[in-house]
Design a protein around this motif. Structure first.
Motif, short mmCIF file in Angstrom:
data_model
loop_
_atom_site.label_atom_id
_atom_site.label_comp_id
_atom_site.label_asym_id
_atom_site.label_seq_id
_atom_site.Cartn_x
_atom_site.Cartn_y
_atom_site.Cartn_z
N SER A 201 0.83 -1.21 0.00
CA SER A 201 0.00 0.00 0.00
C SER A 201 0.86 1.26 0.00
O SER A 201 0.54 2.25 -0.67
N ILE A 202 1.96 1.22 0.75
CA ILE A 202 2.86 2.38 0.77
C ILE A 202 3.50 2.58 -0.59
O ILE A 202 3.60 3.71 -1.09
N LEU A 203 3.93 1.49 -1.23
CA LEU A 203 4.53 1.60 -2.55
C LEU A 203 3.53 2.16 -3.56
O LEU A 203 3.87 2.99 -4.41
N LYS A 204 2.26 1.73 -3.46
CA LYS A 204 1.23 2.25 -4.37
C LYS A 204 1.00 3.74 -4.11
O LYS A 204 0.80 4.51 -5.05
N ALA A 205 1.02 4.12 -2.84
CA ALA A 205 0.80 5.53 -2.50
C ALA A 205 1.88 6.42 -3.12
O ALA A 205 1.58 7.48 -3.68
N PHE A 206 3.13 5.97 -3.06
CA PHE A 206 4.20 6.77 -3.64
C PHE A 206 4.14 6.76 -5.16
O PHE A 206 4.51 7.74 -5.81
N SER A 207 3.67 5.67 -5.75
CA SER A 207 3.48 5.64 -7.19
C SER A 207 2.44 6.67 -7.61
O SER A 207 2.58 7.33 -8.65
N ILE A 208 1.41 6.84 -6.79
CA ILE A 208 0.38 7.85 -7.06
C ILE A 208 0.99 9.25 -6.97
O ILE A 208 0.76 10.10 -7.85
N LEU A 209 1.76 9.50 -5.94
CA LEU A 209 2.35 10.83 -5.76
C LEU A 209 3.26 11.19 -6.93
O LEU A 209 3.35 12.36 -7.33
N ARG A 210 3.95 10.19 -7.49
CA ARG A 210 4.86 10.46 -8.61
C ARG A 210 4.12 10.81 -9.89
O ARG A 210 4.72 11.30 -10.85
N LEU A 211 2.81 10.55 -9.95
CA LEU A 211 2.02 10.94 -11.12
C LEU A 211 1.82 12.45 -11.18
O LEU A 211 1.50 12.99 -12.24
N ILE A 212 2.01 13.12 -10.06
CA ILE A 212 1.84 14.57 -10.01
C ILE A 212 3.16 15.22 -10.38
O ILE A 212 4.19 15.00 -9.74
N THR A 213 3.13 16.02 -11.44
CA THR A 213 4.35 16.65 -11.94
C THR A 213 4.08 18.13 -12.19
O THR A 213 2.94 18.61 -12.07
N LYS A 214 5.15 18.85 -12.57
CA LYS A 214 4.98 20.27 -12.92
C LYS A 214 4.04 20.42 -14.11
O LYS A 214 3.25 21.35 -14.18
N GLU A 215 4.16 19.49 -15.05
CA GLU A 215 3.32 19.54 -16.24
C GLU A 215 1.89 19.10 -15.94
O GLU A 215 0.96 19.52 -16.64
N ARG A 216 1.71 18.26 -14.91
CA ARG A 216 0.37 17.79 -14.54
C ARG A 216 0.21 17.92 -13.02
O ARG A 216 0.41 16.96 -12.27
N PRO A 217 -0.12 19.10 -12.54
CA PRO A 217 -0.18 19.34 -11.09
C PRO A 217 -1.39 18.71 -10.41
O PRO A 217 -1.43 18.62 -9.19
N ASP A 218 -2.38 18.26 -11.18
CA ASP A 218 -3.58 17.65 -10.60
C ASP A 218 -3.83 16.29 -11.23
O ASP A 218 -3.60 16.10 -12.43
N ILE A 219 -4.30 15.35 -10.44
CA ILE A 219 -4.67 14.04 -10.95
C ILE A 219 -6.03 13.64 -10.39
O ILE A 219 -6.51 14.24 -9.42
N SER A 220 -6.65 12.64 -10.98
CA SER A 220 -7.94 12.13 -10.53
C SER A 220 -7.84 10.63 -10.30
O SER A 220 -6.85 9.99 -10.68
N ALA A 221 -8.86 10.07 -9.72
CA ALA A 221 -8.90 8.62 -9.51
C ALA A 221 -8.88 7.90 -10.85
O ALA A 221 -8.27 6.82 -10.98
N LYS A 222 -9.51 8.49 -11.85
CA LYS A 222 -9.51 7.89 -13.19
C LYS A 222 -8.09 7.82 -13.74
O LYS A 222 -7.68 6.81 -14.31
N THR A 223 -7.31 8.90 -13.55
CA THR A 223 -5.92 8.93 -14.00
C THR A 223 -5.10 7.84 -13.31
O THR A 223 -4.34 7.10 -13.94
N VAL A 224 -5.26 7.76 -11.99
CA VAL A 224 -4.51 6.77 -11.21
C VAL A 224 -4.85 5.36 -11.64
O VAL A 224 -3.96 4.52 -11.85
N ALA A 225 -6.15 5.08 -11.78
CA ALA A 225 -6.57 3.73 -12.17
C ALA A 225 -6.03 3.35 -13.54
O ALA A 225 -5.55 2.23 -13.76
N SER A 226 -6.06 4.31 -14.47
CA SER A 226 -5.62 4.03 -15.83
C SER A 226 -4.12 3.82 -15.92
O SER A 226 -3.65 2.86 -16.55
N GLU A 227 -3.34 4.67 -15.26
CA GLU A 227 -1.89 4.63 -15.42
C GLU A 227 -1.20 3.62 -14.51
O GLU A 227 -0.10 3.17 -14.82
N LEU A 228 -1.84 3.27 -13.40
CA LEU A 228 -1.21 2.32 -12.46
C LEU A 228 -1.88 0.95 -12.47
O LEU A 228 -1.50 0.07 -11.70
N GLY A 229 -2.89 0.80 -13.31
CA GLY A 229 -3.51 -0.52 -13.47
C GLY A 229 -4.25 -1.03 -12.26
O GLY A 229 -4.15 -2.20 -11.92
#
Length: 240
Positions: free
Chosen positions: A8-36
């Protein structure tokens, strides 16, 4: 036997890494799609991160980094004083060698870059801070392996890899290691250890670039310069 990791901790950090300067906001849809993962799992993890202050939501369904991450970032910058003090030295070295230079420490997964200075060449090789290198096919990893006891080496070596096949005894005797395309084709590296006052390897100091430039004469020219800089970095550690 290695200690099991918390998924769960590893998944949480994977989610945080989805947030970047180019994409400062994410959604549950984004997380589900990109992290499977399922939408429900993504939403639950985001809400957990929000409760911890790691993310914050300013509009429904959209999450960005929260105040806790900003606080931790400030702490990380303050605690990374050694890397900050090393940076001017390796910039000087990169300028003198006309090749990129990096310093790495041994992390859980292998040699990890903590500071880098890029070459000013029009065509050069660069690497990002935080990049993890392989143990057996990088000059940095070979140095760490050469300095280990046999039992510790065995934990890192994979099938078919031995101290003899990697010339680890020779590396330990010579005090430096080379990579001539073993890690990535067309990229070479020369690495020396930075040791503590007690003689243990603390960091590795390396220069790297296009393979055709890393021939034997280049090693002969560069090795004394690298070793001298390793001593200067060692002096920094003593004063830190």
């Amino acid at each position: 036997m290695s200690t099991p990791l918390n998924g769960s901790i590893l998944k949480a950090f994977s989610i945080l890494r989805l947030i970047t300067k180019e994409r400062p906001d994410i959604s549950a849809k984004t997380v589900a799609s990109e992290l499977g993962m399922t939408h429900a799992t993504a939403h639950r993890l985001l809400l957990s991160l929000e409760e911890a202050g790691a993310v914050v939501t300013y509009r429904r369904g959209s999450f960005s980094l929260g105040p806790v991450m900003e606080e931790l970032g400030s702490v990380a910058k303050a605690s990374n004083r050694i890397a900050a003090r090393i940076s001017p030295l390796i910039e000087e070295l990169a300028l003198g060698l006309n090749e990129s230079v990096m310093v790495s420490r041994l992390g859980r997964s292998g040699p990890t870059c903590i500071a880098v200075a890029a070459s000013s060449r029009s065509i050069s090789v660069n690497i990002s801070v935080g990049t993890v290198l392989p143990m057996a096919s990088s000059a940095q990893g070979k140095l760490w392996l050469a300095g280990m006891e046999s039992a510790q080496r065995a934990q890192w070596l994979q099938d078919g890899q031995t101290s003899e096949s990697l010339d680890l005894d020779q590396i330990e005797t010579c005090g430096y290691a080379c990579n001539r395309g073993e890690n990535e084709p067309d990229i070479g590296a020369l690495s020396v250890p930075v040791k503590s006052a007690s003689g243990e390897i603390v960091f590795t100091l390396s220069t790297f670039g296009m393979l055709h430039r890393f021939d034997d004469p280049m090693v002969v020219r560069s090795l004394p310069v690298l070793l001298a800089m390793a001593e200067r970095i060692k002096a920094l550690l003593v004063r830190a």
